[in-house]
Scaffold this active site. Structure first.
Site, PDB file in Angstrom:
ATOM      1  N   GLU A 184       0.375  -1.432   5.829  1.00 31.24           N
ATOM      2  CA  GLU A 184       1.458  -0.831   6.606  1.00 31.24           C
ATOM      3  C   GLU A 184       1.270   0.657   6.811  1.00 31.24           C
ATOM      4  O   GLU A 184       1.569   1.192   7.884  1.00 31.24           O
ATOM      5  CB  GLU A 184       2.805  -1.094   5.917  1.00 31.24           C
ATOM      6  CG  GLU A 184       4.028  -0.735   6.769  1.00 31.24           C
ATOM      7  CD  GLU A 184       4.435   0.730   6.707  1.00 31.24           C
ATOM      8  OE1 GLU A 184       5.173   1.184   7.601  1.00 31.24           O
ATOM      9  OE2 GLU A 184       4.003   1.439   5.765  1.00 31.24           O
TER      10      GLU A 184
ATOM     11  N   ASP B 261       0.828  -1.205   0.000  1.00 28.24           N
ATOM     12  CA  ASP B 261       0.000   0.000   0.000  1.00 28.24           C
ATOM     13  C   ASP B 261       0.862   1.254   0.000  1.00 28.24           C
ATOM     14  O   ASP B 261       2.036   1.233   0.375  1.00 28.24           O
ATOM     15  CB  ASP B 261      -0.973   0.015   1.185  1.00 28.24           C
ATOM     16  CG  ASP B 261      -0.267  -0.058   2.541  1.00 28.24           C
ATOM     17  OD1 ASP B 261       0.781  -0.720   2.631  1.00 28.24           O
ATOM     18  OD2 ASP B 261      -0.781   0.535   3.517  1.00 28.24           O
TER      19      ASP B 261
END
Length: 408
Positions: free
Chosen positions: A147, A82
Site C-alpha cells: 500500500e 507495509d
C-alpha cells in the site's frame, strides 16, 4: 489506563508491540514475518486463514469469521502490512523496538499507519467471539502488501481476482488519520493521485549565448502555470473555514531533471508533479487543462502519467444510507463526535470503492497528533485500547445490519 509495570501490560498492547517489531519497512518488507504472525492469530482465534499471492512474493492474507447468514454480503476490514522508511537518526527510540515510555506512548513506525488498526480489528473480533457473539454477516479481515508504494502489487490487483469476488463484500473499513481534537475523523472519499512528468525539448547550444526556444524557457512556463493553479487552490482552502484539505486539488513540484554540464544548454528538461485531484473535479476537463498548459508553453512540450487514478467514488454519509446509519449510530452510542472528510492523500480504499463497495476510512485516534510517515511516530496505549473498544462496537453494529433491498 496506562500501565507502567511491564508484567501488568494489557495483552492487546503486548500484541500490538509484537506486531510493530516485525520490520515490514519499504522497500524490503518482511512480509513473511507478518504472514506468520497473522497465521498464528488466526489459529488462536479459530478463524480460517487464506493466502492469495497476487504476484510472486506479494500475498494477501484473509482471516474470516463466518456469519450466521453467509448469503448476506460481508463486512470487509482492510489494513496494509507495509510501513514507510525511517531516518533512525531523527528518532528518540529505535522505530522497530516498539519502545513504550513512562507515560504510555509507544514509539514505532506503523503505530499510527496502520498496524494499530490491524490489531484493533483482531482484538475486537477476539473479544466478541470470547463473549459468545454471533452476527448475521461474515467478517473478513484482509491484510495486504504494497500500500505504501501505491498498492499496485496488492489491493489494486486483488479486487480484480475471483478470490476477492468470493468475499462478497458489502461494506468496507480501512485506514484513516489521527485527530488532535476530541473528535474522530472519518473519510468517505479521497483525492486521486496523478503523478505527471512534463518534458520540454528545445534548442541546445553553448551556455554563453542567448539561445531562443530553449527547453528551460518552455518548462518554466509550464511550471509557472501549474504553480499559479496551486496558489489559487491554496487560497480557496484558506478563504473557506468549512473546507478541509481533501476538498481542494493540491500539487507540488517534486523533481527537476536535465542538463549535462554547466556550459551546455540542454535539449531536454523535465519536471515531475504530484497532483492530488479532489473527487468532484471533472477528470477529463482537468487533463485537457494540463494539455493547454503544455501547448501554451510552446512546441515540443509534452506530459505523461507515472500514475493516474480516475475513478473517485464517494461513500454516502447521510442517515438514509444503512451502512452510514449503522456506523454513525454505533459511534453516537459510544459518545463519539465524528468529522466526515475527504482523505487528502491515497489509500487502498480507492480500489475498493472503484469496484462498487462503499468504504470508510477510520483510525480511532483522537487527541493524537498526526504523525504518520513522520519521525517519532507514536500512539498512546490508552488511545489504542479505546480503539479496540470502538471497533468492538462498530463490528457489532455493522455485522448486524439486516438484509438490505437487493441482497439475497
Amino acid at each position: 489506563m496506562t500501565t507502567k509495570d511491564p508484567e501488568s501490560e494489557h495483552p492487546s498492547v503486548t500484541l500490538f508491540r509484537q506486531y510493530l517489531r516485525i520490520c515490514t519497512v519499504q522497500p524490503n518488507p518482511d512480509y513473511g514475518g507478518a504472514i506468520t504472525f497473522l497465521e498464528e492469530r488466526a489459529r488462536q482465534l479459530g478463524l480460517s486463514c487464506q493466502k492469495i499471492e497476487v504476484v510472486p512474493g506479494f500475498v494477501i492474507t484473509v482471516l474470516t469469521w463466518p456469519g450466521t447468514n453467509p448469503s448476506l454480503p460481508s463486512i470487509l476490514l482492510n489494513s496494509h502490512t507495509d510501513v514507510v522508511p525511517v531516518f533512525k537518526e531523527h528518532w528518540h527510540h529505535d522505530p522497530f523496538e516498539a519502545f513504550k515510555d513512562s507515560e504510555g506512548y509507544i514509539y514505532a513506525r506503523g503505530s499510527q499507519d496502520m498496524k494499530s488498526v490491524s490489531i484493533q480489528y483482531l482484538e475486537a473480533v477476539r473479544r466478541l467471539k470470547s463473549e459468545g457473539h454471533r452476527f448475521p454477516r461474515t467478517i473478513h479481515m484482509t491484510f495486504v502488501p504494497d500500500e505504501e508504494v501505491g498498492g499496485h502489487k496488492g489491493m489494486e490487483l486483488f479486487v480484480k481476482r475471483p478470490e476477492f469476488q468470493a468475499l462478497r463484500a458489502g461494506f468496507a473499513l480501512d485506514e484513516g488519520l489521527a485527530n488532535p481534537t476530541d473528535a474522530f475523523t472519518v473519510f468517505y472519499s479521497e483525492r486521486s493521485p496523478w503523478w505527471v512528468r512534463v518534458t520540454s525539448t528545445g534548442k541546445p547550444g553553448h551556455a554563453s549565448r542567448f539561445i531562443e526556444d530553449t527547453a528551460a524557457e518552455k518548462l518554466h512556463k509550464v511550471i509557472s502555470s501549474i504553480l499559479a493553479f496551486r496558489e489559487k487552490e491554496r487560497q480557496r482552502l484558506q478563504a473557506n473555514p468549512h473546507l478541509k484539505e481533501g476538498a481542494v486539488t493540491s500539487v507540488n513540484l517534486t523533481k527537476l531533471e536535465g542538463g549535462v554540464a554547466y556550459n551546455v544548454v540542454p535539449a531536454t528538461m523535465s519536471a515531475s508533479f504530484d497532483f492530488r485531484v479532489a473527487p468532484d473535479v471533472d477528470m477529463k476537463a482537468f487533463e485537457k487543462q494540463l494539455q493547454r498548459w503544455c501547448q501554451e508553453a510552446g512546441e515540443g512540450v509534452t506530459f505523461e502519467f507515472a500514475q493516474k487514478f480516475t475513478e473517485p467514488r464517494m461513500t454516502p454519509t447521510d442517515d438514509s444510507d444503512p451502512w452510514w446509519a449503522a456506523f454513525s449510530g454505533a459511534c453516537k452510542a459510544m459518545n463519539l463526535t465524528l468529522e466526515p472528510e475527504i482523505f487528502p492523500a491515497a489509500t487502498d480504499s480507492r480500489y475498493i470503492r472503484a469496484v462498487g463497495i462503499p468504504a470508510l476510512g477510520f483510525s480511532p485516534m483522537n487527541r493524537t497528533p498526526v504523525l504518520l510517515h513522520d519521525h517519532n511516530e507514536r500512539l498512546h496505549e490508552d488511545i489504542f485500547l479505546r480503539g479496540v473498544d470502538i471497533y468492538t462496537g462498530l463490528l457489532s453494529a455493522l455485522a448486524s445490519v439486516p438484509t438490505l433491498p437487493g441482497e439475497s
